[in-house]
Structures are given as structure tokens and as C-alpha cells.
Write an enzyme that holds these catalytic residues in place. Structure first.
Site, mmCIF file in Angstrom:
data_model
loop_
_atom_site.group_PDB
_atom_site.id
_atom_site.type_symbol
_atom_site.label_atom_id
_atom_site.label_comp_id
_atom_site.label_asym_id
_atom_site.label_seq_id
_atom_site.Cartn_x
_atom_site.Cartn_y
_atom_site.Cartn_z
ATOM 1 N N LYS A 283 0.793 -1.448 -0.014
ATOM 2 C CA LYS A 283 0.050 -0.074 0.043
ATOM 3 C C LYS A 283 0.705 1.177 0.145
ATOM 4 O O LYS A 283 1.886 1.247 0.593
ATOM 5 C CB LYS A 283 -0.760 0.085 1.207
ATOM 6 C CG LYS A 283 -1.850 -1.084 1.287
ATOM 7 C CD LYS A 283 -2.739 -1.261 0.202
ATOM 8 C CE LYS A 283 -3.719 -2.315 0.105
ATOM 9 N NZ LYS A 283 -3.071 -3.690 -0.489
ATOM 10 N N ASP A 284 0.226 2.183 -0.436
ATOM 11 C CA ASP A 284 0.974 3.568 -0.631
ATOM 12 C C ASP A 284 1.593 4.194 0.556
ATOM 13 O O ASP A 284 0.676 4.077 1.505
ATOM 14 C CB ASP A 284 0.173 4.506 -1.603
ATOM 15 C CG ASP A 284 0.903 5.772 -2.161
ATOM 16 O OD1 ASP A 284 1.675 6.382 -1.576
ATOM 17 O OD2 ASP A 284 1.046 5.642 -3.500
#
Length: 385
Positions: free
Chosen positions: A85-86
């Protein structure tokens, strides 16, 4: 496979859409960018593992794993996760740990909270979470400095993308802060660079695979643009232009009848004989033999074309499609290869304009492995997200 790859160093993501750029401001911050993992299955409620639903802010998944392993006194590889995930977002994702670590976890909760990590739920589960064990991700994005005119454009373009889909490029996050991780991955594949950390080495190689995929996808969209922009008798000359070197081999196979057949396709990504197609949103791969039939199924979202993440144990395309794909395959990559959807569709798209704040709020779902920033680039007709 090409033994001497062209130097695809400065790849520009090319989009097939013709709308004018939409001006706004997007800040990849935890407040304006939210990602929620959509699980592939519900926790079993029993077993030797614990499924953790975690919220993190301003941390990459690797940073999250390192903090958690340090807090629990376990190895990073003992922690299961479904996807990355970012960092510049508020992310909700699932992790798994062995149930024997439950007491340590409960003791570590205050420390984790101080590191912007909150454990929202803890549920017994019967196995370790593995990469890819997710259905997709839901996203929230807040766009700012949006005029009423641009809000209208956003609404109409969202309708277009919901129908047409968009190219499934890898986003900038895949290539590091300087955008050059793939060069290290290439050097590792060529035995010019060796790293002790196997995990980082594999990640850099995957960045190189992703880079070649993006370069191939840009080339295929260039082909579609040429077919859309030129008359049948002008297409061959355009394909032979020095501006499109990766299309020259394909041009040698082109006949006037083939060009007319390809120009009759209505979707923005043109299907070629020999393309490896895949049932959508999941299913088996198969070779395209009849472009008329398969392009119609593509329009109906029943199937989608795939591109190569080249390596070992993967199926390459055939015939005309291989004339282009071959130039983006590197036989020196010894990591496992696979196929990746070249085209995807966002689902559950919602857009809401807040005129008093000049904000436009976006909600949408994407399949696993697809990037919200690429959807945003398609929407805004820009290359800087």
C-alpha cells in the site's frame, strides 16, 4: 526473446483518450488519499493464526512490517500480507501473525499507535495471509482547486472511463523516488550487481519487469493511436516512421486488408492475432485467434488483453502480437514471469463536487495490482500523478 533490448530508459505513459487536460490539485497525503483493502475472504474465526485489520498513516507496507516485527520480536517473513500500500496515504490492510504472538501484540499496541499504526480488529484465522490474497482495493481521493467547469468535465470523463476502462500501467510508486529502480533490477538480471538482501533484490527485479511492461503497453497504445489517426493508405508509412521503432517489425506483416480489419475495432486498445487474453475480472488465459470475436467480448468486459511480466515459466504471445512483445522481453531475467492485465475497469465510481470548497471527492474500486494514480492520470489526462 530479444538478446539486445532497446534502451527504454525514459518511458512516457501514453493514454488513448482525447479529452483536454483537467486542471486541479491532488496532494498524496493521508488526509486526501485513502486506500482500503477488499479481502478475498472473511476470517475463518479459528486456527493457529491471527488476521489483523490495520490502519497505517504515512508508512509504506515494508516500514509497517519492520515496525511490527521489531515490536513482536519475530521475523518480517513471519508476517503475512496480501499487497503493498502507498506510503503517502491512509491505508487499511490485512496482516497475519502466528497466534502465539497475541500477548506480545497486545502489549505493543501503545507503541504501535505512537508509530501511526492502529490495530482495528484481531480475528483468529486458519492460515497465513499470502501475496495476492485480496479481491482489490477501494480508494478515496480528494481533488482540490476544482472549478465548476472542470467539475462538469470530471463527471463526464468518469462516465467515459467507467465504460471504456483504462490502461493498467504500473504507477510511479513501483520505480522509487528517482524513478530508476528498474535500472538496478536490470543490472541484477545481467549479473552486474549483487545485493545481499534477497527481498530488495527481488523487488528491484520486479521493478525492471514492470518497466518493460509499461514500455510495451505504451507501444501498443501508440499502435492504436496510429490506426485511429491515419487513413488506411497512410497507416503503413506511419508505422515505419523513426518515431515508432518498436512497431517496425509489426509493420512488415501489415497488409491493406489487415489494416482495415484492425481499424474496424471500436475499443481503445486494438486486439491483435496472437494476443494472450484473459477472462475478466479473473480466469484462464487463452490465445486470440479471431480478433473480430474477441474484440467484441473485450468491449463487453468479458475478457481483457494481457502483457508480459517476463521471466521464467510464462506464456508469451503469438503471431502478430509477438512481433511487438518480443522487443520487450529480456531472457536474462531469471525471476518467475507471468501475465498482467493490460486493461482494467474501475467499479463503483462516485464523484461529488463541493463547490464552496472547490473540492471534488472521488470513490472507486480497482482490481488488485492496479494503481489509483494511473486511474487519476487517465481521468485528468496528465502524466504527473
Amino acid at each position: 526473446m530479444s538478446p539486445h533490448l532497446p534502451q527504454f530508459t525514459n518511458i512516457s505513459r501514453i493514454y488513448p483518450f482525447t479529452h483536454t487536460p483537467i486542471e486541479c490539485y491532488f496532494n498524496t497525503s493521508p488526509r486526501d488519499f485513502v486506500i482500503k483493502e477488499i479481502p478475498l475472504y472473511e476470517p475463518s474465526g479459528s486456527g493457529e493464526h491471527l488476521l489483523l485489520y490495520v490502519r497505517k498513516k504515512g508508512l509504506s507496507t515494508f516500514e509497517l512490517l519492520n515496525i511490527l516485527s521489531s515490536s513482536l520480536g519475530c521475523r518480517v517473513r513471519d508476517i503475512g500480507y496480501a499487497g503493498l500500500k502507498d506510503k503517502a496515504a491512509t491505508s487499511y490492510q490485512y496482516l497475519s501473525i502466528h497466534r502465539s504472538l497475541q500477548n506480545r501484540l497486545e502489549s505493543a499496541l501503545p507503541h504501535l499507535h505512537s508509530q501511526h499504526i492502529k490495530i482495528l480488529t484481531i480475528t483468529p484465522h486458519n492460515h497465513k495471509l499470502k501475496i495476492g490474497h485480496l479481491k482489490g482495493n477501494s480508494f478515496f481521493m480528494r481533488l482540490k482547486k476544482v472549478s465548476s467547469n472542470n467539475a462538469t468535465k470530471l463527471h463526464s470523463t468518469l462516465e467515459l472511463l467507467a465504460h471504456s476502462g483504462f490502461p493498467n500501467y504500473f504507477g510511479n510508486q513501483r520505480f522509487g523516488k528517482e524513478g530508476d529502480n528498474f535500472q538496478s533490477g536490470k543490472a541484477i538480471s545481467e549479473h552486474k550487481l549483487t545485493l545481499k538482501n534477497k527481498k530488495i533484490s527481488n523487488f528491484l527485479i520486479s521493478s525492471y519487469q514492470s518497466h518493460l511492461f509499461n514500455a510495451w503497453l505504451s507501444s501498443r497504445i501508440q499502435l492504436a493511436q496510429i490506426l485511429r489517426s491515419f487513413k488506411p493508405n497512410e497507416v503503413l508509412r506511419a508505422l515505419q516512421s523513426p518515431n515508432f521503432p518498436t512497431l517496425h517489425t509489426f509493420a512488415k506483416s501489415c497488409t491493406p486488408q489487415l489494416i482495415k480489419t484492425l481499424q474496424s475495432q471500436k475499443q481503445p486498445f486494438v486486439i491483435l492475432q496472437g494476443d494472450i487474453m484473459c477472462h475478466y475480472p479473473f480466469g484462464k488465459n487463452f490465445v486470440c485467434d479471431d480478433t473480430l470475436i474477441e474484440s467484441t467480448r473485450f468491449l463487453q468486459k468479458d475478457i481483457a488483453p494481457t502483457g508480459a511480466l517476463c521471466g521464467t515459466k510464462f506464456t508469451h504471445s503469438k503471431c502478430l502480437a509477438y512481433d511487438i512483445e518480443e522487443q520487450f522481453l529480456d531472457s536474462q531475467i531469471k525471476a518467475n514471469g507471468t501475465r498482467r492485465y493490460a486493461w482494467v475497469w474501475a467499479e463503483n465510481i462516485e464523484g461529488r463536487y463541493i463547490p464552496q470548497e472547490a473540492h471534488f471527492e472521488l470513490h472507486f474500486h480497482l482490481p488488485k495490482g492496479s494503481y489509483a494514480t494511473i486511474f487519476l492520470e487517465s481521468l485528468l489526462s496528465t502524466h504527473n500523478c
